[in-house]
Write a protein that holds these residues in place. Structure first.
Motif, short mmCIF file in Angstrom:
data_model
loop_
_atom_site.label_atom_id
_atom_site.label_comp_id
_atom_site.label_asym_id
_atom_site.label_seq_id
_atom_site.Cartn_x
_atom_site.Cartn_y
_atom_site.Cartn_z
N THR A 46 24.05 -32.02 15.02
CA THR A 46 23.75 -31.71 16.44
C THR A 46 23.08 -32.90 17.10
O THR A 46 23.46 -33.32 18.20
N CYS A 47 22.09 -33.48 16.38
CA CYS A 47 21.38 -34.64 16.93
C CYS A 47 22.35 -35.81 17.07
O CYS A 47 22.32 -36.54 18.07
N PHE A 50 24.59 -35.38 20.01
CA PHE A 50 23.85 -35.64 21.25
C PHE A 50 23.74 -37.15 21.50
O PHE A 50 24.07 -37.65 22.57
N THR A 106 13.14 -34.73 13.67
CA THR A 106 13.87 -33.88 14.63
C THR A 106 13.47 -32.40 14.41
O THR A 106 12.59 -32.11 13.61
N CYS A 107 14.16 -31.51 15.11
CA CYS A 107 13.85 -30.08 14.98
C CYS A 107 13.97 -29.63 13.53
O CYS A 107 13.13 -28.90 13.02
N ASN A 137 10.92 -34.36 18.28
CA ASN A 137 11.87 -33.23 18.24
C ASN A 137 11.92 -32.45 19.55
O ASN A 137 10.99 -32.47 20.35
N GLY A 138 13.03 -31.74 19.72
CA GLY A 138 13.23 -30.96 20.94
C GLY A 138 12.45 -29.66 20.96
O GLY A 138 12.46 -28.94 21.95
S1 SF4 Z 1 16.87 -30.77 20.30
FE1 SF4 Z 1 16.48 -30.87 18.09
S2 SF4 Z 1 18.46 -30.42 17.13
FE2 SF4 Z 1 18.85 -30.90 19.28
S3 SF4 Z 1 19.34 -33.07 19.29
FE3 SF4 Z 1 17.14 -32.88 19.68
S4 SF4 Z 1 16.14 -33.03 17.69
FE4 SF4 Z 1 18.31 -32.64 17.33
#
Ligand code: SF4
Length: 425
Positions: A46-47, A50, A106-107, A137-138
């Motif tokens: 996912t990261c 993105f 990250t998450c 992280n998000g």
């Molecule tokens: S929000 Fe979390 S899972 Fe999504 S791209 Fe960012 S770090 Fe990765």
């Protein structure tokens, strides 16, 4: 469901259901700023998706960032994170010869509680390259706050100057990542007032990190660096200069003035300088005067931009902002309040952690002439006849200092000029 919760100032808190970039996007500008660095994002596909999409063509230029992609076995702890990350870091060291490797958590690393800090310590000793761990992280942060977490982590690696004698004058350090020529422009503005900037954080090279001593003064150039500011205060015992940010002619003047006043320097020619810049911008301010603007909020630059647009006599319907640190942004809050008072208008409503659904209702109600927003809402709003400006551009464009004021107003007026042009043709 409308859930606006007001607190003491004119700010409200909503549900936090809004679009923004993930903070890991900060690698795109930080790897360019810190020339001897390499950024390793430890996350999932996912990261990776993105980064690949958000950073667009940049990914074809062999950037100094990469993904360490977690697999099923990492998440269920079947693989040993130490040996997996060691392999990756040895490869980075061999191929790219960095002087520092940043690990971006990250998450997923947060949720599975990977202890990146202690693993980094072991690997750092093994590969003899410093590793800086930042959790961008998000779950906890939005967009530009990624830089904040990286800088806060980097401060711990900055050399500490020996205790000065009591007679030594404290030095001034500025923090916030800017392209080198813009940081030079801001340093020159201060040198015109007789003030010497002892160093910038981040520096263009990790090996040239400034050495900061307790008692030194520090001042930020971005509104989203509150964590870095508190790290400098708490861990380095620095004195923080709380000022508006050097964005637009009014903000730049107020920023320089506050530094001069705090350091005890007299101010020379600043008022005239600001006036000169405004005079050059008349064609832009004429376009903006009296028009209404709405910020949905996604990059934490909103308060500074709203203050500038209030100076241009725009009517600000709402300032959406992901997070407002009222202590760190106190200078900016004071300045916008002062400008509103001078113009005899009410302070615009600030909506922290906005809810995009509720905001769309309010946009329908206000019918603003310009909405500053992310790409998810921009085209749908354009299709409904509302002018939009893509907010992410303010993060990547050059907007700091007197010299970039025209650039900034050009960006803001462009959608209005385009609509005007379409109407006329
Ligand atoms: S929000 Fe979390 S899972 Fe999504 S791209 Fe960012 S770090 Fe990765």
């Amino acid at each position: 469901m409308k859930t606006l919760v007001q607190n003491k100032t004119n700010s409200y808190c909503e549900t936090g259901n809004y679009h923004t970039f993930c903070p890991i996007s900060c690698v795109s500008w930080l790897y360019q700023k810190i020339e001897d660095s390499f950024f390793l994002v430890i996350g999932t596909k996912t990261c990776g998706y993105f980064l690949q999409n958000a950073l667009s063509v940049m990914i074809f230029s062999e950037p100094r960032y990469a993904m360490a992609q977690l697999e099923e076995g990492d998440i269920s702890a079947q693989y040993n994170e130490y040996s997996e990350l060691l392999k990756v870091c040895l490869k980075i060291k061999k191929d790219r010869l960095p002087k520092v490797i940043f690990w971006i958590g990250t998450c997923t690393t947060e949720i599975i509680k990977m202890d990146l800090e202690s693993t980094a310590k072991k690997i750092e000793a093994e590969i003899e390259v410093p590793i800086v761990v930042a959790n961008a992280n998000g779950l906890d942060y939005s967009f530009t706050q990624g830089e904040d977490t990286v800088l806060a982590a980097l401060i711990k690696k900055a050399p500490l100057r020996k205790n000065k004698s009591l007679n030594t004058t404290p030095q001034l350090f500025l923090f916030g990542s800017l392209p080198n020529f813009i940081s030079t422009q801001l340093s020159l503005e201060l040198s015109k007032q007789g003030i010497k900037v002892a160093g910038w954080l981040p520096s263009s090279k990790f090996t040239q990190l400034p050495s900061i001593a307790p008692g030194d003064f520090v001042c930020g150039v971005h509104p989203y660096l509150s964590r870095a500011a508190y790290t400098l205060i708490r861990q380095r015992e620095c004195r923080l200069i709380i000022a508006p940010f050097p964005i637009g002619p009014d903000g730049t003047r107020a920023w320089i003035e506050k530094i001069c006043v705090t350091l005890g320097y007299s101010i020379s020619g600043l008022k005239e300088r600001e006036k000169q810049i405004w005079n050059k911008l008349v064609s832009y301010t004429n376009k903006l005067e009296g028009k209404t603007v709405f910020f949905t909020g996604d990059n934490l630059l909103e308060l500074s931009l709203a203050r500038l647009l209030t100076s241009c006599k725009m009517k600000v319907c709402e300032i959406g902002i992901p997070y407002l640190d009222k202590r760190y942004q106190a200078g900016e809050l004071e300045l916008i309040e002062k400008i509103c008072k001078e113009q005899g208008i009410r302070m615009p409503k600030i909506v922290e952690k906005p809810d995009n659904y509720n905001q769309l209702d309010r946009i329908r109600e206000f019918q603003p002439e310009l909405v500053i927003t992310g790409m998810a809402l921009a085209n749908p709003l354009e299709a409904r006849g509302i002018n939009t400006k893509w907010s992410v551009e303010f993060t990547f464009a050059q907007i700091h200092g007197f010299g970039n004021s025209e650039n900034l107003l050009k960006l803001i007026t462009r959608p209005l000029s385009r609509t005007q042009h379409l109407v006329n043709t």
